[in-house]
Design an enzyme around this catalytic site. Sequence first.
Site, mmCIF file in Angstrom:
data_model
loop_
_atom_site.group_PDB
_atom_site.id
_atom_site.type_symbol
_atom_site.label_atom_id
_atom_site.label_comp_id
_atom_site.label_asym_id
_atom_site.label_seq_id
_atom_site.Cartn_x
_atom_site.Cartn_y
_atom_site.Cartn_z
ATOM 1 N N VAL A 19 -1.984 12.650 -23.053
ATOM 2 C CA VAL A 19 -1.100 13.033 -24.163
ATOM 3 C C VAL A 19 -1.266 14.532 -24.417
ATOM 4 O O VAL A 19 -2.376 14.998 -24.675
ATOM 5 C CB VAL A 19 -1.437 12.240 -25.444
ATOM 6 C CG1 VAL A 19 -0.498 12.641 -26.582
ATOM 7 C CG2 VAL A 19 -1.368 10.742 -25.184
ATOM 8 N N VAL A 46 0.799 18.183 -26.125
ATOM 9 C CA VAL A 46 1.909 18.916 -26.743
ATOM 10 C C VAL A 46 1.555 20.402 -26.651
ATOM 11 O O VAL A 46 0.417 20.799 -26.959
ATOM 12 C CB VAL A 46 2.128 18.503 -28.219
ATOM 13 C CG1 VAL A 46 3.164 19.408 -28.896
ATOM 14 C CG2 VAL A 46 2.566 17.047 -28.312
ATOM 15 N N GLY A 93 1.982 20.890 -34.820
ATOM 16 C CA GLY A 93 2.102 21.042 -36.271
ATOM 17 C C GLY A 93 3.476 20.670 -36.814
ATOM 18 O O GLY A 93 3.727 20.795 -38.006
ATOM 19 N N GLY A 113 4.880 17.578 -36.034
ATOM 20 C CA GLY A 113 5.027 16.120 -35.944
ATOM 21 C C GLY A 113 5.490 15.629 -34.586
ATOM 22 O O GLY A 113 5.844 14.455 -34.433
ATOM 23 N N LEU A 114 5.473 16.537 -33.595
ATOM 24 C CA LEU A 114 5.963 16.121 -32.272
ATOM 25 C C LEU A 114 5.020 15.122 -31.600
ATOM 26 O O LEU A 114 5.470 14.188 -30.939
ATOM 27 C CB LEU A 114 6.154 17.339 -31.364
ATOM 28 C CG LEU A 114 7.360 18.213 -31.713
ATOM 29 C CD1 LEU A 114 7.351 19.488 -30.886
ATOM 30 C CD2 LEU A 114 8.642 17.429 -31.455
ATOM 31 N N GLY A 115 3.713 15.328 -31.786
ATOM 32 C CA GLY A 115 2.738 14.404 -31.192
ATOM 33 C C GLY A 115 2.931 12.992 -31.732
ATOM 34 O O GLY A 115 2.953 12.024 -30.968
ATOM 35 N N ASP A 171 -10.612 11.599 -27.710
ATOM 36 C CA ASP A 171 -11.652 12.590 -27.975
ATOM 37 C C ASP A 171 -11.892 12.650 -29.485
ATOM 38 O O ASP A 171 -10.983 12.351 -30.277
ATOM 39 C CB ASP A 171 -11.201 13.965 -27.461
ATOM 40 C CG ASP A 171 -11.293 14.055 -25.944
ATOM 41 O OD1 ASP A 171 -12.212 13.449 -25.362
ATOM 42 O OD2 ASP A 171 -10.433 14.733 -25.339
ATOM 43 N N TYR A 200 -4.836 9.546 -34.074
ATOM 44 C CA TYR A 200 -4.428 8.217 -33.593
ATOM 45 C C TYR A 200 -4.614 7.161 -34.686
ATOM 46 O O TYR A 200 -3.842 6.205 -34.771
ATOM 47 C CB TYR A 200 -5.195 7.849 -32.319
ATOM 48 C CG TYR A 200 -4.768 8.664 -31.128
ATOM 49 C CD1 TYR A 200 -3.465 8.584 -30.647
ATOM 50 C CD2 TYR A 200 -5.637 9.530 -30.490
ATOM 51 C CE1 TYR A 200 -3.050 9.339 -29.561
ATOM 52 C CE2 TYR A 200 -5.236 10.288 -29.394
ATOM 53 C CZ TYR A 200 -3.939 10.191 -28.945
ATOM 54 O OH TYR A 200 -3.527 10.945 -27.873
#
Lengths: 176, 176
Positions: free
Chosen positions: A113, A115, A121, A123-125, A149, A156
Amino acid sequence: MIFWKFFFNNLVSQHSFNKHSESKDQLLIRNIPYKNTVINIHFNTDKQINLSELEKLCDTVGWVRRPLPKVYIAIKYSIVVISLFYKINLTKNLIGFARATSDYAFNATIWDVVVHPDFQGYGLGSALMHQLVRILRNQDINTITLFADPHVISFYHNLGFISNPDGVKGMFWYPR
Amino acid sequence: MIFWKFFFNNLVSQHSFNKHSESKDQLLIRNIPYKNTVINIHFNTDKQINLSELEKLCDTVGWVRRPLPKVYIAIKYSIVVISLFYKINLTKNLIGFARATSDYAFNATIWDVVVHPDFQGYGLGSALMHQLVRILRNQDINTITLFADPHVISFYHNLGFISNPDGVKGMFWYPR
């Protein structure tokens, strides 16, 4: 026995590593500020990814480089890959990526994963992960796992992932 | 570009979900006591598994039953499945099982490790895991992962698996 074989094979033929029903570009988030303008971020699940561009994206977050032929295989044998990009004219600029492995039945595991730091920052993730979970759920996958991590565990967690549920621990074996 | 495509496709064609180079029966452990005699335990990596027999094996350790068509798909899309059995005359009796999903390049995740309770305590679980790790390493997989229930964490630890290395945590998402 022949009926079951036919039934099973029909089921399996619905799952292919070479096609994905949802590969067209879709709008993810509008009006992200970038270089004195605003851009729209799209995503798709196309496996035909420019591997050099993906490598450059991974460079921006400091990941160790990996052999491109192995990256190609990993993408090929992932159940889903998802790419985030913005378009200038007809050119797509890759700014996010994630993929998942799976048994196509019960479990999926999310890997890689990323970005681009310039676009973190906004909200794309989270949006990327929501799409990935939605796609896996559409494929009737119930248990979605990942290895986080320490600095992304809360990220998450906010998306509904639970760490070490009921004492279950993620374990790793590496070559010595 | 055409060369790379040829090269990549050749690489990928070496990985097939339908064949496995190591499916013949191999001796795993000799002389396990069973019903006033001793038996030899074999293993193979054949995906043509009797699913009812596998279901019965999973029943013996109290697992929740799963739809057989989904089990069939999960086996089909696992990079490796490994079965333990003993033979009486020409009949194979399934007593152990494990499988792994993978991207065929970097990572594999082990699922559904089971040994029949009558045969636990003879080192079969360890032998099964050693074979599984060996097979995955032969396929150039470097990172082998699993999710361990609390009561088997020390078992996997003794096999060289590390829990939560550098604070990395296994995380789960389930439908709500």
